[in-house]
Design a protein around this motif. Structure first.
Motif, mmCIF file in Angstrom:
data_model
loop_
_atom_site.group_PDB
_atom_site.id
_atom_site.type_symbol
_atom_site.label_atom_id
_atom_site.label_comp_id
_atom_site.label_asym_id
_atom_site.label_seq_id
_atom_site.Cartn_x
_atom_site.Cartn_y
_atom_site.Cartn_z
ATOM 1 N N PRO A 115 5.187 127.421 139.235
ATOM 2 C CA PRO A 115 5.865 127.774 140.493
ATOM 3 C C PRO A 115 5.000 127.392 141.699
ATOM 4 N N ALA A 116 5.631 126.838 142.720
ATOM 5 C CA ALA A 116 4.903 126.279 143.868
ATOM 6 C C ALA A 116 4.163 127.339 144.679
ATOM 7 N N ASP A 117 4.525 128.615 144.506
ATOM 8 C CA ASP A 117 3.889 129.648 145.331
ATOM 9 C C ASP A 117 2.639 130.244 144.674
ATOM 10 N N ASN A 118 2.197 129.644 143.565
ATOM 11 C CA ASN A 118 1.061 130.215 142.834
ATOM 12 C C ASN A 118 -0.188 129.357 143.055
ATOM 13 N N PRO A 119 -1.156 129.848 143.861
ATOM 14 C CA PRO A 119 -2.316 129.024 144.221
ATOM 15 C C PRO A 119 -3.249 128.776 143.038
ATOM 16 N N ALA A 168 -1.412 127.058 148.114
ATOM 17 C CA ALA A 168 0.010 127.422 148.122
ATOM 18 C C ALA A 168 0.352 128.171 149.413
ATOM 19 N N ASP A 169 -0.178 127.634 150.513
ATOM 20 C CA ASP A 169 0.086 128.159 151.857
ATOM 21 C C ASP A 169 -0.521 129.526 152.130
ATOM 22 N N HIS A 170 -1.416 130.000 151.248
ATOM 23 C CA HIS A 170 -2.150 131.229 151.552
ATOM 24 C C HIS A 170 -3.368 130.874 152.414
ATOM 25 N N PRO A 211 -0.978 136.199 143.518
ATOM 26 C CA PRO A 211 0.403 135.736 143.640
ATOM 27 C C PRO A 211 1.008 135.408 142.282
ATOM 28 N N HIS A 238 4.895 136.123 138.168
ATOM 29 C CA HIS A 238 5.612 135.236 137.251
ATOM 30 C C HIS A 238 5.331 135.621 135.803
#
Ligand code: TXA
Ligand code: MG
Length: 321
Positions: A54-58, A107-109, A227, A231
């Motif tokens: 998933p793209a939101d997972n750094p 991931a944008d964090h 993050p 998942h």
């Protein structure tokens, strides 16, 4: 794509494959990682694609030494330096404000997770290749790989190179500690325990709490878990069921993981210590699938120390959260 498999002594080959972007599956002291140059957005994007992550997972950035880790981060509290001093190289990941802007890794964090892995050959590679972003080298959602063969099963034909360093000595992912506040907070329990962290920070062992809640937290409970913890994780195809006492379980086609599984179990797997369980757990979950077992019964382990990290993985494997 043909996937080459080389040993850990093939340093030039490994460095070359990374220079071309990789991603390269390689062993660390915890689990196998899927590595690519952290500064290269296209190479890091391939990691997400190959894993189905998933793209939101750094991602964790691996570096050769503490100085390299602190060059990539800022606002480093004294306790983070003490933890680095005590446990690096080793299975500890520190989350700090990023001094770099690598949204493809973060991931944008605003934070960056950094760790110095133990294997000497890997730090030689890191000195030559620079910082490497590397999540565990499994297909997203499944158990982490602890052998090169696990990596081949998950990613063979999709990556150019697997480095075979044998079975990982630890078998469980690093402890992740948030160092962005006044006090550290454990985001993912792991091989470096709550008591280990406290000892390194000069806090008396007597003050250690045995519970699974972030025990170092004494600030506001505002810092969310990693993050990635939202998942699904560590899940084989077989159904994992946690039981209090596996000694009474019998079955035709199940696996039972316990200190001493009872008689009449198709695939019993026993262990002598929690370290031993940690070393073998993911391999056994994968083996159950390979054997066609429909169910894996795992005896719960006591919370506290390594038990907290193991129960964290087991609950996720069982879909309990
Ligand atoms: O032992 C390990 O940590 C292995 C080896 C390969 O180093 N790596 C690993 O990576 O387990 P991965 O991606 O499977 O798990 C990294 C965890 C995830 O839960 C992720 O959400 C968290 O670390 N993480 C990464 N960057 C973070 C950040 N900036 N803030 C909070 N959590 C972060
Ligand atoms: Mg993972």
């Amino acid at each position: 794509m043909r996937t080459r498999i080389v040993g850990v002594d093939a340093i030039d080959t490994i460095v070359d494959a990374l220079a071309e972007g990789g991603p390269v599956a390689l062993p660390t002291e915890t689990v196998y990682g899927l590595a690519a140059p952290a500064a290269d957005p296209e190479a890091v994007r391939r990691i997400f694609e190959v894993k189905g992550r998933p793209a939101d997972n750094p991602l964790i950035v691996h570096v050769a030494d503490a100085r390299a880790a602190f060059d990539l981060t800022r606002e480093i509290p004294g306790y983070a330096r003490r933890l680095a001093e005590a446990f690096w190289p080793g299975p500890l990941t520190l989350v700090l404000p990023g001094a770099v802007d690598w949204p493809w890794v973060q991931a944008d964090h605003p934070t960056l997770a950094v760790r110095v892995p133990a294997p000497e050959w890997l730090r030689t590679v890191l000195r030559r290749s620079g910082p490497l972003a590397a999540p565990s080298a499994n297909r997203s959602g499944g158990p982490s790989p602890t052998t090169a063969e696990h990596c081949r099963q998950d990613l063979g034909g999709r990556i150019p190179l697997i480095v075979d360093g044998g079975a990982c000595p630890g078998g469980m992912e690093s402890t992740v500690v948030d160092c962005t506040g006044e006090h550290p907070v454990i985001l993912r329990p792991g091989p470096i325990t709550d008591a280990d962290l406290r000892r390194a920070m000069g806090v008396q062992a007597a003050e250690t709490t045995p519970s699974g809640v972030p025990p170092l937290e004494s600030g506001p409970p505002s810092r969310a878990p990693s993050p990635g913890t939202r998942h699904p994780h560590y899940r084989p195809r077989a159904r994992v069921i946690l039981v209090e006492d596996a000694g009474t379980v019998t079955c035709d086609d199940c696996m039972v993981i316990a200190p001493s599984p009872g008689a009449g179990v198709a695939h019993p797997r026993s262990y002598r210590s929690l370290e031993d369980l940690g070393r073998h757990l993911y391999a056994w979950l994968r083996e159950a699938d390979a054997l066609g077992a429909r169910t894996i019964y795992v005896q719960r382990v006591p919370e506290g120390g390594l038990g907290t990290a193991l129960m964290n993985r087991l609950r996720k494997a069982a879909g309990e959260g």
